[in-house]
Design an enzyme around this catalytic site. Structure first.
Site, PDB file in Angstrom:
ATOM      1  N   LYS A   1      -8.046  14.462   4.492  1.00 46.83           N
ATOM      2  CA  LYS A   1      -7.243  13.173   4.455  1.00 46.83           C
ATOM      3  C   LYS A   1      -6.115  13.273   5.658  1.00 46.83           C
ATOM      4  O   LYS A   1      -6.358  14.372   6.168  1.00 46.83           O
ATOM      5  CB  LYS A   1      -6.434  13.085   3.228  1.00 46.83           C
TER       6      LYS A   1
ATOM      7  N   LYS B   1     -14.346   9.040  -3.940  1.00 47.24           N
ATOM      8  CA  LYS B   1     -15.478   9.520  -3.058  1.00 47.24           C
ATOM      9  C   LYS B   1     -15.949  10.823  -3.784  1.00 47.24           C
ATOM     10  O   LYS B   1     -17.176  11.043  -3.720  1.00 47.24           O
ATOM     11  CB  LYS B   1     -15.164   9.500  -1.646  1.00 47.24           C
TER      12      LYS B   1
ATOM     13  N   HIS C   1       0.812  -1.069   0.068  1.00 45.51           N
ATOM     14  CA  HIS C   1      -0.053  -0.113  -0.005  1.00 45.51           C
ATOM     15  C   HIS C   1       0.686   1.243  -0.124  1.00 45.51           C
ATOM     16  O   HIS C   1       0.120   2.321   0.224  1.00 45.51           O
ATOM     17  CB  HIS C   1      -1.038   0.131   1.195  1.00 45.51           C
TER      18      HIS C   1
ATOM     19  N   LYS D   1       1.243  14.733   1.101  1.00 48.21           N
ATOM     20  CA  LYS D   1       0.105  15.163   0.665  1.00 48.21           C
ATOM     21  C   LYS D   1      -0.069  16.446   0.287  1.00 48.21           C
ATOM     22  O   LYS D   1      -1.219  17.005  -0.127  1.00 48.21           O
ATOM     23  CB  LYS D   1      -1.330  14.594   1.573  1.00 48.21           C
TER      24      LYS D   1
HETATM   25  C1  GLS Z   1      -2.372   3.705   2.096  1.00 44.40           C
HETATM   26  C2  GLS Z   1      -2.178   4.643   0.728  1.00 44.40           C
HETATM   27  O1  GLS Z   1      -1.237   5.816   1.216  1.00 44.40           O
HETATM   28  C3  GLS Z   1      -3.224   5.056   0.214  1.00 44.40           C
HETATM   29  O2  GLS Z   1      -2.762   5.993  -1.240  1.00 44.40           O
HETATM   30  C4  GLS Z   1      -4.017   4.104  -0.645  1.00 44.40           C
HETATM   31  O3  GLS Z   1      -5.244   4.561  -1.001  1.00 44.40           O
HETATM   32  C5  GLS Z   1      -4.333   3.242   0.833  1.00 44.40           C
HETATM   33  C6  GLS Z   1      -5.068   2.155   0.556  1.00 44.40           C
HETATM   34  O4  GLS Z   1      -4.649   1.370  -0.531  1.00 44.40           O
HETATM   35  O5  GLS Z   1      -3.344   2.954   1.458  1.00 44.40           O
HETATM   36  N1  GLS Z   1      -1.304   3.288   2.562  1.00 44.40           N
HETATM   37  C7  GLS Z   1      -0.959   3.448   3.845  1.00 44.40           C
HETATM   38  O6  GLS Z   1      -0.131   2.937   4.648  1.00 44.40           O
HETATM   39  N2  GLS Z   1      -2.142   3.989   4.375  1.00 44.40           N
HETATM   40  C8  GLS Z   1      -2.977   4.419   3.196  1.00 44.40           C
HETATM   41  O7  GLS Z   1      -3.943   5.101   3.281  1.00 44.40           O
END
Ligand code: GLS
Length: 839
Positions: A565, A677, A374, A571
Site C-alpha cells: 500500500k 483483495k 475518502h 499505515k
Molecule cells: C483513500 C483512503 O485512504 C482509503 O482508506 C480508501 O479505501 C480509499 C477509497 O475510498 O480512499 N482516501 C484517499 O485520499 N486515498 C485513499 O486511498
C-alpha cells in the site's frame, strides 16, 4: 489446471468477420492483419511490443462494436446517466481485463499459442495508465467496471495526465522517482474526440451587462482560455454488451491565441502560450491523502470539472432535453473534494451562460451532486487561499460567497446566532488567513454525503462533518467500498477462479455472494489439497518475481506475510518492521529457535516530498539487508521490499499472500480496499479495528481474523489522558532493544544519524501510537505463527475467508450507490437492435 472457463458471448459470433469474430481462426487472421496494417510490420521484424499492439487493436475492434451500440442506445433513449467525476482513475492494464470481460481469454490464448506467441509475455508489454495515487483512484476504476457490468449508463470524467504516478526505483535503499512516460509508445485504448473540444476560462475579472431582455447578467472576462480535448476509452462490462466511456481531458492552447502572437511576429510567445496551456494536464500530483496548495492543482481540478459539465450540457442540448432537467439526466458523483468546484461551476453555467434564476439553478445543482468523503486526515482537507482562488476563478468566488450567505442564513434560522457554529460551518475559513473550504462546498451543494466504510461514515458524523450532520442529518449515508472480482480474482488468480468455478459454477463472478457455496467444501480434503496447491503455486510465482527484481531468494513454504500500500505513517509499515526486528532478535538470542519461517514482503510508493515515509522505505531496506545476509537466520526470516508497486505488479501479489497486514492506527484508514483483495484470495488478515477491517472481520467471523490493538475510542481516550510513548519503550525490553538497535546504527553501518528523525518521533510524540500497539501486535503475530503450523486449520480459515467476502464486491457497492444516491436503473444493450450514433 486451465485458465478460467469463460465462454464468449455468442453475440460476437453473429458475424464472424475480422473485426468482430471471436473464433480462433478469425482472431489469428485479425491479429496478423493488425500487425501489418496498424503496426506496419511482418512477423520477422515485429517486436514483442508490436505484437502487443496488434493484439490490443484486435481486442479493441471487438469492443468498438459494443461501444458504438451502447452510445447509440443511450442517445436514442436519453438514458439517465451517472457522471463519475474523479481527478484519479487507476485503471491498470486494459488488455487482460478486456479479454476476461469479452469472454475471449481462452480463444485468444489459443490463437497466440498457435502463432508461437506467449499471451502472458504480450500482456506484460502493456504500460499501465497510472493516473492515480492509490486506493481512491483504484476504487474509481473498480466502480467503472461494476457500473458497466451492471449495465448502468455511465461517463467517467477525469484528466489525461501525460505523466501518471512516478515509477519507483530503489537506489541504495532510497526511493528514487522516475517520470512515468506511459504514452511514449502510443495508447491503443483511447480515441481522441477533438470535435467535442470545449473552452475553459481562467483568471481576469467579472462585469455586469444587460442581456437581450434588459436583465442584468454577469459576464466573466478571462485572462486566458485553454482548450479541453476529450480522449475516450471504452469500459466494457463483464459478459454484457454495455461498453461505457471513460472521458479524460487533455489541455491544449486554442489556436487563435497562437495566431495573435504569431501575427505580431512573436513566434516564441505563441509557442510559450502553447507550452503553458499544455502544462495543465502534464503531471499527476503524487500525494495520497495530502494536498499541496499549488495553483496548478486547482487549475487541473477546475479544468476537468468545467470540461465535464460543459460536455454534459452539450449532450443535453443534442438530445433536446431542457436544462431544467439536468438533475434528471445526470447523477454527478464527486469522488472526494478534488472535483468539488463543480458545485460553483454548474451554478455559473446555469446562471451566466444559460441565464437561469438563482433558485431553480440552486435546486438543480443540489439535486445533481453526491459527495463521497475518502478520508478524515486533516492534511487531506483541501482549502484554497482566497488570494489564489480569486485570481484564478473570480466569478466562482462571487458565487461561493452567495451560496455561503444564503446557507448561513438558514443556519441562523435553525440554530440562532451561534457565531461559533456559523464560523465552523462557513464555506470560508477565517481562522488563520482566509481560505475556501472545498469539503464545505461539496456538503452544501450535494443531496447525499457518504463515507466509505461503516466506521468512517460514523466518524464523519461525529467529528469532521459534525456540524453539517446536525444541520442536515438526512443527507448522510454510508456505502462501504468494494473491489471488482473480475480483475482481483478471475484475472489475478485464474487457478483459484477455476477451482471455484469447477465446484459451484461461474455465477460468483457476477454475484460474489454466491462464492459462499464453497463453504461446504471447506473441510473436504480433496478441495483443501487443491486450495493449498494453488496458493503454493502462486507463492512460487511471487518468489521468482522477487528473485528477479530484488535478488532475494525466498522459501515458498514459509509464511508469506505481506503489506502492500502507499507508505504512510498512519499505515504503520514501521510497526511491521519492529516485528521483523523482534523476530530477528529472538532467533539471534536462541539460534536453535523453532519458529514458523516467514517472508515479510513490502511494496508501496512514498510521496516524493514526504521525508519520513521515504525514511521508512530506507529502514525496511536496511533491516532487510542485515536479516537476509545473516547466516544465523537462514530461511527462518526474510524481508523484501518489491519496488514500483502499481496495479500490474500487485496482481500476482494478492493471490500469493498467507497473511494480509492491515495495521493502521484505529480511526485513520477510511476503508482500505487492499484488505478486501487479500481476503478474497484466501489470505488471513492481521488487523486493527479500522476502516473496512471491522466489516471484513464481521463477515469472515472473528475466529478467522487476527485482531489486535487500540480501538478508535482507546486512541481518543489515551490522547486525552496524555500519551507517553517512552513509558512503553522503557517498560518493554524487546521493544527497547529494537528501537535502540535502530538508533545505534545496527542496521545502518553504525550511522546513528540516519534514523534519528524516526526514532525521535516514535519516542517523543508517536502520533500513530506504535509504542502502545507494539506488544499486542507481537502477541497476535505469535498466534498467527502458531495457527500456521496447524495446516488444516489454516486452510479452512483461508477457504472461509474467500467464501465469506461476497459483500466486498464493487457490484454490491455500486448497487447501493444506484439505489440510495443516484436513482438510476440498468439499460441493457442489444447488439442487433441499435443504429449507430454518437453520444
Ligand atoms: C483513500 C483512503 O485512504 C482509503 O482508506 C480508501 O479505501 C480509499 C477509497 O475510498 O480512499 N482516501 C484517499 O485520499 N486515498 C485513499 O486511498
Amino acid at each position: 489446471i486451465q485458465e478460467p472457463q469463460l465462454q464468449g458471448q455468442d453475440v460476437g459470433m453473429q458475424c464472424e468477420d475480422d473485426r468482430t469474430g471471436i473464433g480462433v481462426e478469425t482472431l489469428k487472421r485479425a491479429f496478423l492483419d493488425n500487425l501489418f496494417y496498424v503496426q506496419g510490420k511482418f512477423p520477422a521484424l515485429a517486436t514483442k511490443h508490436d505484437y502487443y499492439m496488434a493484439l490490443a487493436y484486435t481486442v479493441r475492434d471487438r469492443l468498438l462494436q459494443r461501444w458504438v451500440n451502447t452510445a447509440a442506445i443511450y442517445t436514442q433513449e436519453g438514458s439517465r446517466t451517472v457522471a463519475y467525476l474523479s481527478a484519479e482513475f487507476l485503471m491498470g492494464p486494459h488488455l487482460g481485463n478486456n479479454l476476461i470481460n469479452l469472454g475471449i481469454y481462452n480463444q485468444v490464448q489459443q490463437a497466440m499459442t498457435e502463432l508461437k506467441l506467449d499471451l502472458k509475455e504480450l500482456l506484460a508489454k502493456e504500460e499501465e495508465p497510472g493516473l492515480g495515487n492509490g486506493g481512491l483512484g483504484r476504487l474509481a476504476a473498480c466502480y467503472l467496471d461494476s457500473l458497466a457490468s451492471l449495465e448502468i449508463p455511465t461517463l467517467g470524467y477525469g484528466i489525461r495526465y501525460e505523466f501518471g504516478i512516478f515509477d519507483q526505483i530503489i537506489r541504495n535503499g532510497w526511493q528514487v522517482e522516475k517520470t512515468d512516460k506511459w504514452l511514449r509508445y502510443g495508447n491503443p485504448w483511447e480515441i481522441a474526440r477533438p470535435e467535442w473540444a470545449v473552452s475553459v476560462k481562467f483568471g481576469g475579472r467579472t462585469e455586469a451587462h444587460k442581456n437581450a431582455q434588459g436583465r442584468y447578467q454577469v459576464r466573466w472576462v478571462p485572462h486566458k482560455v485553454v482548450l479541453g480535448i476529450p480522449y475516450d476509452t471504452p469500459i466494457l462490462g463483464y459478459k454484457v454488451n454495455t461498453a461505457n466511456t471513460l472521458r479524460l481531458w487533455k489541455a491544449e492552447a486554442p489556436e487563435s491565441f497562437d495566431f495573435e502572437a504569431f501575427n505580431r511576429g512573436n513566434y516564441y510567445g505563441a509557442v510559450d502560450q502553447k507550452v503553458t496551456s499544455e502544462n495543465l494536464t502534464k503531471v499527476l500530483y503524487p500525494n495520497d491523502e495530502t494536498y499541496e496548495g499549488k495553483q496548478l492543482r486547482l487549475e487541473q481540478q477546475y479544468f476537468f470539472v468545467s470540461c465535464a459539465l460543459q460536455d454534459m450540457l452539450r449532450i443535453m442540448l443534442r438530445q433536446k432535453l431542457p436544462l431544467e432537467q439536468f438533475h434528471e439526466k445526470f447523477a454527478v458523483q464527486l469522488n472526494d473534494t478534488h472535483p468539488a468546484i463543480a458545485v460553483a461551476e454548474l451554478m455559473r453555467l446555469l446562471l451566466d451562460e444559460h441565464e437561469m434564476d438563482w433558485e431553480p439553478a440552486w435546486e438543480i445543482t443540489q439535486k445533481t451532486f453526491g459527495y463521497t468523503n475518502h478520508t478524515l486526515l486533516p492534511e487531506a482537507l483541501e482549502k484554497w487561499s482566497l488570494k489564489l482562488f480569486s485570481s484564478l476563478l473570480p466569478r466562482h468566488l462571487e458565487i461561493i460567497y452567495e451560496i455561503n450567505w444564503r446557507f448561513l442564513e438558514q443556519v441562523r434560522h435553525k440554530f440562532g446566532t451561534d457565531e461559533g457554529r456559523i464560523g465552523r460551518l462557513s464555506l470560508i475559513d477565517e481562522n488563520d488567513g482566509k481560505f475556501v473550504r472545498m469539503a464545505h462546498l461539496a456538503c452544501v451543494g450535494s443531496h447525499r454525503i457518504n463515507g466509505v466504510a461503516e466506521l468512517h461514515s460514523e466518524l464523519l458524523k461525529k467529528t469532521t462533518l459534525l456540524d453539517f450532520y446536525e444541520f442536515f442529518p438526512e443527507k448522510f449515508t454510508n456505502v462501504t467500498n468494494g473491489v471488482t472480482p473480475r480483475r482481483w480474482i478471475v484475472l489475478s488468480n485464474p487457478k483459484l477462479a477455476n477451482l471455484i468455478t469447477s465446484c459451484i459454477g461461474d455465477s460468483w463472478i457476477k454475484h460474489l455472494e454466491d462464492v459462499q457455496q464453497i463453504e461446504t467444501f471447506a473441510q473436504d480434503p480433496g478441495f483443501q489439497k487443491e486450495w493449498q496447491q494453488i496458493k503454493r503455486e502462486n507463492k512460487v510465482n511471487v518468489a521468482s518475481i522477487l528473485l528477479d527484481r530484488t535478488g532475494v531468494k525466498v522459501d515458498p513454504d514459509s509464511l508469506f506475510d505481506i503489506q502492500v500500500k502507499r507508505i504512510h505513517q498512519y499505515k504503520r509499515q514501521h510497526l511491521n518492521i519492529l516485528h521483523a526486528i523482534t523476530l530477528y532478535n529472538q532467533i539471534k538470542q536462541n539460534p536453535n529457535l523453532d519458529i514458523t519461517p516467514r517472508t515479510l514482503i513490502f511494496a508501496g510508493k512514498a510521496a516524493p516530498g514526504y521525508y519520513i515515509a521515504k525514511l521508512i522505505i530506507k529502514l525496511i531496506d536496511s533491516v532487510a539487508d542485515v536479516v537476509n545476509k545473516d547466516p544465523d537466520i537462514g530461511d527462518r526470516l526474510k524481508v523484501v521490499f518489491l519496488p514500483d508497486y502499481n496495479v500490474k505488479n500487485s496482481q500476482p501479489i494478492y493471490p500469493a499472500a498467507d497473511l494480509s497486514e492491515q495495521i493502521s492506527t484505529a480511526g485513520k484508514e477510511a476503508s482500505g480496499t487492499g484488505n478486501m483483495k487479500f481476503a478474497m484470495n484466501g489470505a488471513l488478515t492481521i488487523g486493527t479495528l479500522d476502516g473496512a477491517n471491522i466489516e471484513i472481520r464481521n463477515a469472515v467471523g472473528a475466529e478467522n481474523f487476527f485482531l489486535f490493538g487500540l480501538t478508535t475510542e482507546d486512541v481518543g481516550a489515551l490522547r486525552l489522558t496524555g500519551y507517553r510513548p517512552w513509558e512503553y519503550y522503557e517498560a518493554n525490553p524487546q521493544l527497547k532493544q529494537a528501537i535502540d538497535q535502530i538508533a545505534s546504527g545496527y542496521f545502518s553501518h553504525g550511522d546513528r544519524r540516519l534514523f534519528k528523525p524516526l526514532v525521535d518521533l516514535l519516542l517523543d510524540k508517536d502520533p500513530f501510537m506504535l509504542m502502545a500497539d507494539y506488544q499486542p501486535y507481537i502477541d497476535c503475530q505469535q498466534q498467527v505463527s502458531q495457527t500456521y503450523r496447524d495446516r488444516d486449520r489454516w486452510l479452512q480459515m483461508s477457504i472461509l475467508n474467500t467464501a465469506r467476502m461476497g459483500k466486498f464486491s464493487s457490484d454490491r457497492a455500486i448497487r447501493e450507490y444506484c439505489q440510495q444516491i443516484w436513482k438510476v436503473k440498468p439499460v441493457p444493450v442489444q447488439l442487433a437492435a441499435a443504429k449507430t450514433g454518437d453520444g
